[in-house]
Design a protein around this motif. Structure first.
Motif: not given
Length: 627
Positions: A161-166, A533-543, A567-575
């Motif tokens: 679901t995290t991938e869809l959320m992004r 920058q958009r990809a960064k915002e996409e990740l930050e929004r999900a985090v 766990e999802e937050v940790d994966k996103l921060k690693q990314e």
């Protein structure tokens, strides 16, 4: 300039075979929009006033059909493109969807696909309902629970679901005819707090509780940004039947104010449409996406986001190269008049045309992996520029030879007639030669190879001059030696003048290639930075959404859900860390490496071949010019 439609058109409807189809008229409109698009789609039960909200966003009282009966007016998906009111250079695309739950239609599967299309195409999804946000209202939004069954991120494997959320749009719930007071636990709350309170999960594992949590959990899992706006009834029942005729002055003031706040939020907060990884979407790309998704639905497949990206790249990049090259060639044909007086004159026209051509490619390209298509464009432009330079050289030679034949005609006739073979004839010959040379150099429109043609002629006449000098008995031996030495000095000076021309042409060619690389790098870097920058915002929004969900899950007593969120937050921060460029590096370094490894580090010498950047050997320049 942004395209502005006067009325909406149908984007998606059902064909005679009962299957979805994309209307060509709508695709032709989107094809004209090469700007980024901000896409707002509205969904909801039929006869809930969705079309009115879309008309407000378009700044019109009429457009999308409102209707005044129990019959659903909107069928399929209708589209209205207008200039964005607050984002210059962007087009606002409004999508009004067929009402869900129409009893006459009675096709839940069709409703699900309409909902999925709205999610896939939009950057902001507006869900419109009546009354209140209660359990009944949430149950009518059961389409959310089916999203993972009908939308895939990847063509294989399990999607989280995290991938869809992004990549999913922001979610805005608009509640019409709202009559409650926004008070919770005796304290006033905002409409957003009202929505979030309605989405709270209940602890337990009974079938009833699971049903209660299902839609709520889906909304929390899929939509990182959620907003809510509540609207009082706009007018009395009688006036409601003629909403298209009413002005703001005829409507309830609180309703008008809520509508203004809603529109303001949509205009300021809805971001341009992007695909996974921050890939920006233009109008023509949106049309291709609609075709891709509808084709998948018609064939019984599940729309796949990664497959859509691949399909879009395949369509867009080749077309972007073609359109950029066509523009370059038209600009060159429009402004170049051969022969140009100097190499710089041709270079300036080429530079301006190439800059715009690169801009056309950059705006039209999509996910150009390893910049293969941009390298293709660079090579193709360089080849065409070389051809222009070759034609320029040929035309200059042709014109110069014509001028030379005219101004030296008298001298040539005198040589053939033996007029100079007499005492004092050498002085006369030298005087006539100098006058003709001055006339030749004074002629306009001869181009950059004036000295080359003259040098060839003078070299041919060198033996003639020597014979005339030897035959002139009025000169002493000493005077003849002096004149012979003078002739050699002048020949050397002419050769040096020619070699300086060759060197200047080569230096200009090197400057042209360096400027071309720099311009391509500059525009490529700008697009890459926007995408990053958009990809960064996409990740930050999900985090941010997952952190909030983690905290709320803890507060609500869902420890296991909170653990999964962490766990999802940790994966996103690693990314996030992996996506950050290494210390001391820049996007310019990266893109420069791409150009060099792509074979563009060498410098083309226009019209005559290929040499290394450091090669300044004049002898080579001579051989190139002779090709």
């Amino acid at each position: 300039m942004a395209l502005s439609m006067q009325t909406p058109v149908c984007l998606v409807d059902n064909g005679p075979d009962g299957h979805m189809r994309v209307q060509q008229e709508a695709l032709q409109i989107l094809e004209q929009i090469q700007q980024p698009v901000v896409v707002v789609a509205v969904v909801g039960l039929y006869r809930t006033g969705k079309s009115y909200l879309m008309n407000r966003l378009a700044g019109k009282h009429t457009g999308f059909a409102l209707g005044s009966t129990i019959e659903s007016k909107t069928k399929g998906v209708w589209m209205w493109c207008v200039p964005h009111p607050s984002k210059p250079g962007h087009t606002l695309v409004l999508l009004d969807t067929e009402g869900l739950g129409d009893v006459e239609k009675g096709d839940e599967k069709h409703d699900t696909w309409i909902f999925c299309l709205a999610v896939l195409l939009s950057s902001s999804l507006v869900y419109n309902s009546m009354g209140t946000i209660d359990n009944t209202a949430l149950e009518k939004l059961q389409y959310v629970t089916e999203l993972t069954e009908h939308i895939k991120v990847k063509s294989s494997g399990y999607d989280q679901t995290t991938e869809l959320m992004r990549v999913f749009p922001s979610f805005v719930w608009t509640v019409r005819d709202f009559t409650l007071e926004l008070i919770l636990n005796d304290k006033p709350i905002t409409a957003d707090q009202y929505l979030e309170n309605a989405l709270k999960l209940k602890p337990g594992h009974s079938a009833k509780i699971l049903r209660h949590n299902q839609v709520r959990q889906g909304l929390r899992d899929f939509f990182a940004e959620r907003r809510c706006f509540v609207f009082e009834r706009p007018a009395d029942t009688k006036n409601m039947r003629r909403m298209e005729e009413l002005t703001d002055a005829d409507l309830d003031s609180d309703f008008v104010e809520a509508a203004k706040q809603f529109c303001s939020h949509i205009f300021s907060s809805t971001k341009p449409k992007t695909m996974r990884g921050g890939l920006g979407v233009t109008g023509r790309m949106l049309g291709s996406l609609a075709e891709t998704y509808v084709k998948a639905i018609r064939s019984g497949q599940v729309p796949c986001l990664d497959s859509a990206v691949e399909s879009l790249a395949l369509i867009q990049n080749g077309r972007a190269v073609t359109e950029a090259l066509e523009f370059y060639e038209k600009e060159m044909e429009r402004w170049v008049r051969l022969p140009t007086e100097t190499q710089e004159a041709l270079s300036e026209i080429h530079a301006a045309a190439e800059k715009q051509a690169v801009s056309i490619f950059i705006s039209g390209s999509f996910n150009d992996q390893e910049h293969k298509h941009q390298l293709e464009l660079m090579r193709s432009v360089q080849e065409r520029y070389e051809e222009w330079c070759r034609c320029n050289a040929l035309e200059s030679r042709r014109v110069c030879r014509g001028v030379l034949s005219r101004v030296f005609a008298g001298l040539d006739e005198a040589v053939v007639g033996g007029s100079y073979m007499r005492p004092g004839g050498y002085d006369t010959y030298r005087s006539d030669l100098e006058k003709a040379t001055q006339l030749y150099r004074a002629a306009e429109g001869t181009g950059l190879l004036r000295e080359e043609v003259l040098t060839d002629y003078l070299m041919e006449k060198s033996a003639v001059g020597e014979n005339i000098l030897a035959a002139d008995r009025s000169l002493t031996e000493a005077q003849q030696r002096m004149e012979a030495e003078k002739m050699k000095r002048e020949e050397a000076e002419q050769q040096q003048r020619l070699l300086e021309d060759y060197k200047h042409i080569q230096e200009q060619a090197i400057q042209d290639q360096q400027r071309s690389n720099q311009e391509n790098l500059r525009q490529m870097e700008a697009k890459m930075e926007e995408q990053r920058q958009r990809a960064k915002e996409e990740l930050e929004r999900a985090v941010s959404a997952k952190l909030k969900e983690h905290q709320e899950s803890l507060e609500e007593g869902f420890k296991e859900r909170a653990r999964l969120m962490q766990e999802e937050v940790d994966k996103l921060k690693q990314e996030q860390q992996e996506q950050e460029p290494p210390q001391g590096s820049s996007w310019l370094d990266t893109t420069a490496d791409v150009l060099e490894t792509g074979g563009m580090a060498a410098t083309f010498v226009p019209g005559w071949g290929l040499a290394g950047i450091g090669s300044m050997v004049v002898g080579k320049a001579l051989r190139w010019l002779k090709k």
